[in-house]
Design a protein around this motif. Sequence first.
Motif, PDB file in Angstrom:
ATOM      1  N   PHE B  67     -46.305  18.617  -5.284  1.00  0.00           N
ATOM      2  CA  PHE B  67     -45.158  19.147  -6.026  1.00  0.00           C
ATOM      3  C   PHE B  67     -44.163  19.826  -5.084  1.00  0.00           C
ATOM      4  O   PHE B  67     -42.959  19.691  -5.214  1.00  0.00           O
ATOM      5  CB  PHE B  67     -45.619  20.162  -7.081  1.00  0.00           C
ATOM      6  CG  PHE B  67     -46.137  19.526  -8.334  1.00  0.00           C
ATOM      7  CD1 PHE B  67     -45.440  18.473  -8.915  1.00  0.00           C
ATOM      8  CD2 PHE B  67     -47.302  19.968  -8.935  1.00  0.00           C
ATOM      9  CE1 PHE B  67     -45.915  17.871 -10.074  1.00  0.00           C
ATOM     10  CE2 PHE B  67     -47.779  19.382 -10.092  1.00  0.00           C
ATOM     11  CZ  PHE B  67     -47.087  18.321 -10.653  1.00  0.00           C
ATOM     12  N   PHE B  68     -44.724  20.550  -4.133  1.00  0.00           N
ATOM     13  CA  PHE B  68     -43.908  21.270  -3.153  1.00  0.00           C
ATOM     14  C   PHE B  68     -43.065  20.276  -2.358  1.00  0.00           C
ATOM     15  O   PHE B  68     -41.839  20.430  -2.215  1.00  0.00           O
ATOM     16  CB  PHE B  68     -44.851  22.076  -2.256  1.00  0.00           C
ATOM     17  CG  PHE B  68     -44.198  22.735  -1.075  1.00  0.00           C
ATOM     18  CD1 PHE B  68     -43.042  23.494  -1.221  1.00  0.00           C
ATOM     19  CD2 PHE B  68     -44.761  22.616   0.191  1.00  0.00           C
ATOM     20  CE1 PHE B  68     -42.458  24.113  -0.129  1.00  0.00           C
ATOM     21  CE2 PHE B  68     -44.177  23.225   1.284  1.00  0.00           C
ATOM     22  CZ  PHE B  68     -43.020  23.963   1.123  1.00  0.00           C
ATOM     23  N   LEU B  69     -43.717  19.190  -1.887  1.00  0.00           N
ATOM     24  CA  LEU B  69     -42.995  18.170  -1.110  1.00  0.00           C
ATOM     25  C   LEU B  69     -41.924  17.509  -1.961  1.00  0.00           C
ATOM     26  O   LEU B  69     -40.803  17.268  -1.514  1.00  0.00           O
ATOM     27  CB  LEU B  69     -43.964  17.116  -0.601  1.00  0.00           C
ATOM     28  CG  LEU B  69     -44.803  17.488   0.618  1.00  0.00           C
ATOM     29  CD1 LEU B  69     -45.524  16.262   1.146  1.00  0.00           C
ATOM     30  CD2 LEU B  69     -43.941  18.099   1.722  1.00  0.00           C
ATOM     31  N   ALA B  73     -37.888  17.268  -1.326  1.00  0.00           N
ATOM     32  CA  ALA B  73     -37.176  15.998  -1.262  1.00  0.00           C
ATOM     33  C   ALA B  73     -35.894  16.032  -2.085  1.00  0.00           C
ATOM     34  O   ALA B  73     -34.916  15.369  -1.751  1.00  0.00           O
ATOM     35  CB  ALA B  73     -38.092  14.871  -1.743  1.00  0.00           C
ATOM     36  N   VAL B  74     -35.902  16.809  -3.170  1.00  0.00           N
ATOM     37  CA  VAL B  74     -34.679  16.899  -3.979  1.00  0.00           C
ATOM     38  C   VAL B  74     -33.901  18.163  -3.663  1.00  0.00           C
ATOM     39  O   VAL B  74     -33.075  18.617  -4.452  1.00  0.00           O
ATOM     40  CB  VAL B  74     -34.975  16.804  -5.491  1.00  0.00           C
ATOM     41  CG1 VAL B  74     -35.517  15.440  -5.848  1.00  0.00           C
ATOM     42  CG2 VAL B  74     -35.935  17.903  -5.932  1.00  0.00           C
TER      43      VAL B  74
END
Lengths: 514, 311
Positions: B67-69, B73-74
Amino acid sequence: MWGAGKGLRWVLAAAVSVIIASLAVFPVRSGPKYGGSVRMSLADSDVTSFDPIVPFDNMSIWTMLHVYDQLVRVGKDGATIEPDAADSWRTSPDGKTWVLHIRDGITFADGTPLTAADVKAALDRAGSKDSNFEDNFTLIGSTTATDAHTLVVSLKQPSASFLAYASLYAASIAPATQMTAQGKAFWEHPVGSGPYVLTEWVKNDHLVLKRNPHYWQKPYPYLDELRFEVLTDDNTRMLRFRSGELDIATNVPPNQVEPLKRVKGVTVRLFPQMRFDYVYYNHARKPFGDVRVRQALNYVVDHQAILKSVLYGYGSLAGSMLPPMLYWNKELKPYPYDVAKAKALLQEAGLGGGFSTEILVVSGDNQASQIATILKDEFRAIGVDLKVTALEPGTIRARRNKGDFDMAKGYYTSDVIDPDELVAFGIDYAGGAVAKWISFKNDRITQLSAAAEAEMNPEKRKAMYFEIQKIAHDQFAVLPLYYADNRTALWDSVHDFSQLPTANYRLWETWLSK
Amino acid sequence: MGRYLARRLLLLVPVALGITIVTFFLLRLIPGDPAVIMLDNRATADNVARLRHSLGLDRPLLLQYVFFLRNIAVGRLGESLVYRTQVLPIILGRLPVTLFLAVYSTVLAAAVAVPLGTWAALRRGTSPDQVIRLGVLFSLATPNYWAAIVLLLVFSIELRWFPVGGYGATFGDHLRHLLLPALTLALSLTPILVRTLRHNVLEVLRTEYIRTARAKGLRAATVLTRHVLRNSLISTVSILGVNLGFLVGGAVVTETVYAIPGTGFLLIKSTFARDYPMVQGLTLMFAGLVILVNLLTDLTYAVLDPRVTYD
C-alpha cells in the motif's frame, strides 16, 4: 446652625480627602477590555485533532474546548456542572430519563442555529463504534430530539455520572448536516458554537483561533485572537516567555518558578489540579505480590523530601489514589517515613537481605529521573538495589502494557468532575488500565465501582468511593507521590486567567490591558 | 555531462526503493505500538484493537508495504497516524524552513571559514595561526544546545536584538529570526572547515605548480585565488555537501531550542509517536535531498577543477 455649617465643611473636606487618599491606596481597577491577541504555549505537544472523538492528549482537548460547546460543562470550582448548550434539565424519578432544554438563540460560528438534532448527533457519535470514548457513553440507551430545543436521553440504567460525561469534550457539538456531508474533511476546518474559531494551524508549530462573533455567552470572549505556540522544550518555552514573545507560559519547571517571580512584570500562578503522580510496581512479579514488600517500599521513602526536591513544594503529598476531587477520601494520610519498620517488614517477608529491581523512566523526563534517583538512594537502606533505566516513551508504554516491568513512574489526570473515570482508569482492574497493567486485582473494588456508578444517592456513593480508596491504600497498590499544582507564568498585562482543577483554561474570560 | 546526469538520476530509483524497504521495516522493528502510544492512559486492550484497525495497522505487514509503495507511485506519502491527514503537505510546509536554515548556516560558516583557514595557513606558526587554532578547538568543543542557550540569553533576552524563536513571514524576517540558529549551526561547522582548509592550503602551497606560478612572476593575490584556493576548496566542498545533507534532518537540537518549525524537529516528534508514514515520508525526502546535494557537489568539482570531467 452656622456652627453646624462650618462643621459640615470640615466633614466634607475630611470626606473628600479620605476618598482621594483611598483612591491612591486602592486604585480603581479598570474593567475588562475587548480586543488584542494573547500568545500562549502548548507545553506537552501539538494539537493532534479537532475531531472530538479522536484525541487523548490534553493540548487537543483544551484547545477544542474553545471551539465547541458541550451540553454542559465543568464549573470553575471543578466540583459542579454548569449549563452550556443546555440551559436547563430535569431527570425522571427513576434516574433513567433526562430531558434537556437547548438554549434559545445559540448558533454555530457560521450563523446557523444549534438545535437538539445537532446535540443528538454529537452524543450518538461519541458513543459510536468509531469513538475512542465509546466506553464513557455506553450508559446511553437512546437519544431523541423531540423538537429543536428538547433532547431526551434514555439511559440503560440510572447513572449519577451522566452529566459529568455529557461535559466530556468527546461529546462536543458540531453542525450535524455539515459534519455528515463533509466527512473527515470537516475536522480540518471545524465549525462549533464555542467562543473561538480555528483559522490557522501550522502543524507542530502554532495555531490561531479568532473570536466567534456569534458566541452566546455575553460579554465573552474579550480577546480577538488566541495564538497557541507548540513549545515542548522547557528552556525554549521559558526563554520565549522572558523575551516577551509569549504572554502565558504553561508548565513552568519547578526550579524556574522562583527566578521567574523576581522578573519585573511577571506573576507565577499555582493552580491545584486533579492530578496524581505515583510510582507503580508489578504485582504479578516477585516480590511485589507480597503486600509487606509494597509496604516496606513505601515506608522507606521520605515522601516529603521528594515533594520538596522534585516539585520545590508546589503541590501536596498524596494519600489516596484519587486526587482532591468529588468524593476524595481525605482521611487517607500519606504513608509515614519509617525505615526501621520497612526493614522489619522486609525481614518478615523473608527478604531481609534485600533484592534487586529496576525502575523505568522516560528519558528526558527530569522529574521522573530525579524521583528514581532518590528512590535508588533510599531503597539502599533496606538492601534493595534499584536499577534506573531510561527509555524512550513508546518503548516504556509497550513494556507496560505487556506487563514487562518491575517499577515505573506514572501519573493521571481527570477530565471530568466525577471519580468514576479515574477509579476505572486507576484502581479498578475491570477498567482495564493501571490496575490491570500492574495486576492489582480486588473483587470488592470492582463490585463497588460498578455499584457506585449506578447509585443515585450522593451519600451512599461517597461511602462507596471512600471504601474503594481505602482498600487501595491499605493494599499499598502503588507508591503514591504527590498532587502537583499547575505552574503558569503570566505577564501583568494578562487578566482573569485561571486553570480549572481539570487543568483546562477559559481564555474567553481572559483579557489584556496592554 | 548530459548522459552522466541521466545515469545519476536513474540510479535514484533503486536507491529510493532500497530506502523505502529499510525505513519501512526498520521502523516497525522498534518496540512500541503507535496505537498504544496514542492512547497512552486509555490503552486498554479494546481501545488498542479498535485504533489499530482504524489505522490499518492490523493488516499484514507486507500488504501495508505494498500500500505504501502504491501510494508513492501516485505521489502520496500516506496519511499521518497522529494527524490523520496527508503527510506530504505537512512535510512540504516545513522543508523550506529547514533548507533556508541549512543554506544560511552553510553560507555563514563558509564566509568565516575560508578567510580564517587561508589566513591561518599563510601565517603558519605565527600568533594569528595559534589564535585561530585555539578558537577552532573551543568552537569544536562547545555543545550545540549550550551555545544556543547562551546566544539566546545574550542576544534575545538581555540585548533584545533578535527574537527567541520562530521563522517569520518575509525574507527579511527569516534572515533575522534564523540568524542565531544559523550561527549556532555554523559554530560547529566552521572549525571543521577551517581545519581542512588550513591543511589543504598548506599542502597546495608545497606543490610544484605553485612554485612555478610564483616563478612566472604572478602576483601573490593571483597565485592565492587562482591556484591555491581553487585547488584547496575541493575537499572543503565535499565537506559542505555532506554537511548540507546532514543539516536537513540532523539540526534537531538547534530546531528544538529555537522552536523552529523544521523537518528535524518533526522527524524526532514523529519517531517518538511512531507515526510511521510521517517518518517514512521524511526519510524518503531526506534521502532524495542527500542524493541531490551529492550530485551537485560532484558537479561543483568539475567547475572548480577542469581536469574533472563526467562522461
